[in-house]
Write a protein that holds these residues in place. Structure first.
Motif, PDB file in Angstrom:
ATOM      1  N   PRO A  88       0.799  -1.233   0.000  1.00 39.37           N
ATOM      2  CA  PRO A  88       0.000   0.000   0.000  1.00 39.37           C
ATOM      3  C   PRO A  88       0.831   1.282   0.000  1.00 39.37           C
ATOM      4  N   ALA A  89       1.895   1.327   0.788  1.00 40.59           N
ATOM      5  CA  ALA A  89       2.696   2.550   0.864  1.00 40.59           C
ATOM      6  C   ALA A  89       3.399   2.852  -0.450  1.00 40.59           C
ATOM      7  N   VAL A  90       3.774   1.825  -1.196  1.00 40.51           N
ATOM      8  CA  VAL A  90       4.399   2.030  -2.508  1.00 40.51           C
ATOM      9  C   VAL A  90       3.350   2.492  -3.518  1.00 40.51           C
ATOM     10  N   ALA A  91       2.180   1.886  -3.479  1.00 41.18           N
ATOM     11  CA  ALA A  91       1.115   2.261  -4.407  1.00 41.18           C
ATOM     12  C   ALA A  91       0.703   3.722  -4.220  1.00 41.18           C
ATOM     13  N   ALA A  92       0.848   4.233  -2.990  1.00 42.02           N
ATOM     14  CA  ALA A  92       0.406   5.599  -2.693  1.00 42.02           C
ATOM     15  C   ALA A  92       1.481   6.649  -2.954  1.00 42.02           C
ATOM     16  N   LEU A  93       2.682   6.252  -3.384  1.00 41.24           N
ATOM     17  CA  LEU A  93       3.773   7.212  -3.550  1.00 41.24           C
ATOM     18  C   LEU A  93       3.465   8.251  -4.621  1.00 41.24           C
ATOM     19  N   GLY A  94       3.867   9.484  -4.315  1.00 36.93           N
ATOM     20  CA  GLY A  94       3.789  10.539  -5.300  1.00 36.93           C
ATOM     21  C   GLY A  94       5.008  10.531  -6.208  1.00 36.93           C
ATOM     22  N   PRO A  95       5.154  11.527  -7.089  1.00 41.32           N
ATOM     23  CA  PRO A  95       6.320  11.601  -7.974  1.00 41.32           C
ATOM     24  C   PRO A  95       7.606  11.764  -7.173  1.00 41.32           C
ATOM     25  N   ASP A  96       8.710  11.283  -7.743  1.00 44.07           N
ATOM     26  CA  ASP A  96       9.987  11.231  -7.036  1.00 44.07           C
ATOM     27  C   ASP A  96      10.935  12.292  -7.577  1.00 44.07           C
ATOM     28  N   PRO A  97      11.337  13.270  -6.756  1.00 40.80           N
ATOM     29  CA  PRO A  97      12.248  14.320  -7.233  1.00 40.80           C
ATOM     30  C   PRO A  97      13.604  13.808  -7.695  1.00 40.80           C
ATOM     31  N   ALA A  98      13.992  12.603  -7.282  1.00 44.02           N
ATOM     32  CA  ALA A  98      15.272  12.049  -7.729  1.00 44.02           C
ATOM     33  C   ALA A  98      15.188  11.512  -9.147  1.00 44.02           C
ATOM     34  N   ASP A  99      13.984  11.304  -9.633  1.00 44.35           N
ATOM     35  CA  ASP A  99      13.783  10.746 -10.967  1.00 44.35           C
ATOM     36  C   ASP A  99      13.990  11.833 -12.014  1.00 44.35           C
ATOM     37  N   GLU A 100      14.723  11.532 -13.063  1.00 40.48           N
ATOM     38  CA  GLU A 100      14.992  12.515 -14.118  1.00 40.48           C
ATOM     39  C   GLU A 100      13.710  12.952 -14.831  1.00 40.48           C
ATOM     40  N   SER A 101      12.645  12.155 -14.725  1.00 38.83           N
ATOM     41  CA  SER A 101      11.382  12.510 -15.374  1.00 38.83           C
ATOM     42  C   SER A 101      10.557  13.489 -14.539  1.00 38.83           C
ATOM     43  N   PHE A 102      10.996  13.774 -13.308  1.00 40.20           N
ATOM     44  CA  PHE A 102      10.270  14.681 -12.429  1.00 40.20           C
ATOM     45  C   PHE A 102      10.298  16.090 -13.015  1.00 40.20           C
ATOM     46  N   THR A 103       9.138  16.749 -13.064  1.00 38.11           N
ATOM     47  CA  THR A 103       9.028  18.065 -13.692  1.00 38.11           C
ATOM     48  C   THR A 103       8.505  19.113 -12.723  1.00 38.11           C
ATOM     49  N   ARG A 104       8.585  20.357 -13.141  1.00 37.52           N
ATOM     50  CA  ARG A 104       8.020  21.443 -12.341  1.00 37.52           C
ATOM     51  C   ARG A 104       6.504  21.286 -12.236  1.00 37.52           C
ATOM     52  N   ASP A 105       5.866  20.751 -13.274  1.00 35.69           N
ATOM     53  CA  ASP A 105       4.429  20.506 -13.192  1.00 35.69           C
ATOM     54  C   ASP A 105       4.107  19.509 -12.076  1.00 35.69           C
ATOM     55  N   ASP A 106       4.958  18.487 -11.903  1.00 33.60           N
ATOM     56  CA  ASP A 106       4.759  17.531 -10.814  1.00 33.60           C
ATOM     57  C   ASP A 106       4.809  18.255  -9.467  1.00 33.60           C
ATOM     58  N   PHE A 107       5.771  19.133  -9.338  1.00 30.60           N
ATOM     59  CA  PHE A 107       5.932  19.881  -8.092  1.00 30.60           C
ATOM     60  C   PHE A 107       4.746  20.810  -7.850  1.00 30.60           C
ATOM     61  N   ASP A 108       4.356  21.544  -8.886  1.00 32.06           N
ATOM     62  CA  ASP A 108       3.242  22.480  -8.742  1.00 32.06           C
ATOM     63  C   ASP A 108       1.946  21.767  -8.380  1.00 32.06           C
ATOM     64  N   SER A 109       1.770  20.565  -8.896  1.00 35.75           N
ATOM     65  CA  SER A 109       0.516  19.847  -8.665  1.00 35.75           C
ATOM     66  C   SER A 109       0.307  19.494  -7.194  1.00 35.75           C
ATOM     67  N   VAL A 110       1.388  19.438  -6.417  1.00 39.76           N
ATOM     68  CA  VAL A 110       1.245  19.055  -5.003  1.00 39.76           C
ATOM     69  C   VAL A 110       1.526  20.220  -4.051  1.00 39.76           C
ATOM     70  N   THR A 111       1.869  21.398  -4.587  1.00 42.32           N
ATOM     71  CA  THR A 111       2.184  22.533  -3.714  1.00 42.32           C
ATOM     72  C   THR A 111       1.283  23.743  -3.927  1.00 42.32           C
ATOM     73  N   ARG A 112       1.005  24.085  -5.139  1.00 45.01           N
ATOM     74  CA  ARG A 112       0.297  25.346  -5.399  1.00 45.01           C
ATOM     75  C   ARG A 112      -1.087  25.361  -4.752  1.00 45.01           C
ATOM     76  N   GLY A 113      -1.323  26.434  -4.002  1.00 47.41           N
ATOM     77  CA  GLY A 113      -2.633  26.651  -3.410  1.00 47.41           C
ATOM     78  C   GLY A 113      -2.930  25.832  -2.171  1.00 47.41           C
ATOM     79  N   ARG A 114      -2.008  25.000  -1.736  1.00 45.64           N
ATOM     80  CA  ARG A 114      -2.293  24.147  -0.585  1.00 45.64           C
ATOM     81  C   ARG A 114      -2.039  24.894   0.726  1.00 45.64           C
ATOM     82  N   ARG A 115      -3.017  24.878   1.598  1.00 52.46           N
ATOM     83  CA  ARG A 115      -2.875  25.519   2.902  1.00 52.46           C
ATOM     84  C   ARG A 115      -2.287  24.501   3.882  1.00 52.46           C
TER      85      ARG A 115
END
Length: 274
Positions: free
Chosen positions: A129-156
């Motif tokens: 379950p914990a692996v299935a729930a993982l978000g995108p990985d910043p260490a991965d070369e495929s990680f993008t700014r869109d990935d980052f924005d999707s989990v940060t922008r507008g979040r209180r």
């Protein structure tokens, strides 16, 4: 707690040593470490290792049939021996031991007061379950700014909490979140929604440099020395009372919610003490 840089290096170390090897012994010493009781650890005896990779803070050992996934938890670690030898007297206890056809041996250890190490015998890492729930990985070369924005922008939610939230960003824990925010000159208690574009740019850039730089810096270090190398590399995490290496101010400690943070008031909070 092991985080993506140390787990990545452990996975690479093990991949070099056990890929292609057959498992000839699987000894479960602490029954609580096995999370898939319907599939005993002995069921992987006779399996051949196809490879080893990291999934967030987990290690996934690919076998000829299925996977052994290891959650290192808070205090878990791998201890490698090229042939069976007694562990040092001060070594953390082994909760499970795998033996290979070339005489090599992995002891999965846990140094905590409670069992945080977890072993899963599964068909696919996503069955954990914990692996299935993982978000995108910043260490991965495929990680993008869109990935980052999707989990940060507008979040209180506090930016430090988001960095540590595995369903948002895989692999980062308490130590590297402190280091990222210090490098980005951002307060650990700042809400993501309150950060402007320039501040989020800073956190994004610092995250990639910190995580990927730590992986590169740890490669080639024996796994028995990885913890010490991580501690030595920290600039603010675990440095309460010491001078900030950037400005010389005193590194402070703050406790909030269920975590702690080390930070530099001058660099990160405009001089304010949290």
């Amino acid at each position: 707690m092991p985080e993506s840089p140390e787990v990545q290096v452990q996975a690479e170390f093990l991949a070099e040593r056990i890929s292609g090897r057959e498992i000839v012994g699987a000894d479960l010493i602490e029954f609580r470490a096995l999370k898939t009781r319907q599939r005993p650890l002995t069921s992987i005896v006779g399996e051949r290792v196809r490879g080893v990779r990291r999934c967030g803070k987990h290690i996934a050992v690919e076998l000829s049939s299925g996977y052994l996934v290891i959650s290192l938890g808070r205090h878990g670690w791998a201890r490698w021996s090229d042939e069976h030898v007694d562990a040092p007297a001060d070594a953390p206890p082994a909760l499970a031991v795998l033996t290979f056809d070339d005489g090599g041996e992995i002891a999965w250890t846990d140094a905590g007061d409670w069992v945080s190490l977890g072993l899963f015998v599964v068909d696919d890492p996503l069955d954990v379950p914990a692996v299935a729930a993982l978000g995108p990985d910043p260490a991965d070369e495929s990680f993008t700014r869109d990935d980052f924005d999707s989990v940060t922008r507008g979040r209180r939610k506090q930016i430090k909490a988001i960095l540590q939230e595995q369903s948002s960003l895989a692999g980062i824990g308490n130590a590297y979140s402190d280091e990222i925010l210090h490098a980005a000159r951002t307060s650990p208690v700042a809400l993501a929604a309150a950060l402007d574009g320039a501040a989020l740019d800073g956190v994004f850039d610092a995250m990639l440099l910190t995580v990927r730089g730590a992986i590169a810096a740890r490669r080639g270090i024996p796994i028995a020395e990885l913890k010490a190398a991580k501690v030595a590399a920290m600039r603010v995490h675990g440095r309460t009372g010491e001078p900030c290496p950037v400005c010389g101010d005193e590194v402070r400690d703050v406790r909030f919610a269920s975590t702690t943070a080390q930070y530099c008031p001058t660099c990160q909070t405009g001089g304010a003490l949290l």
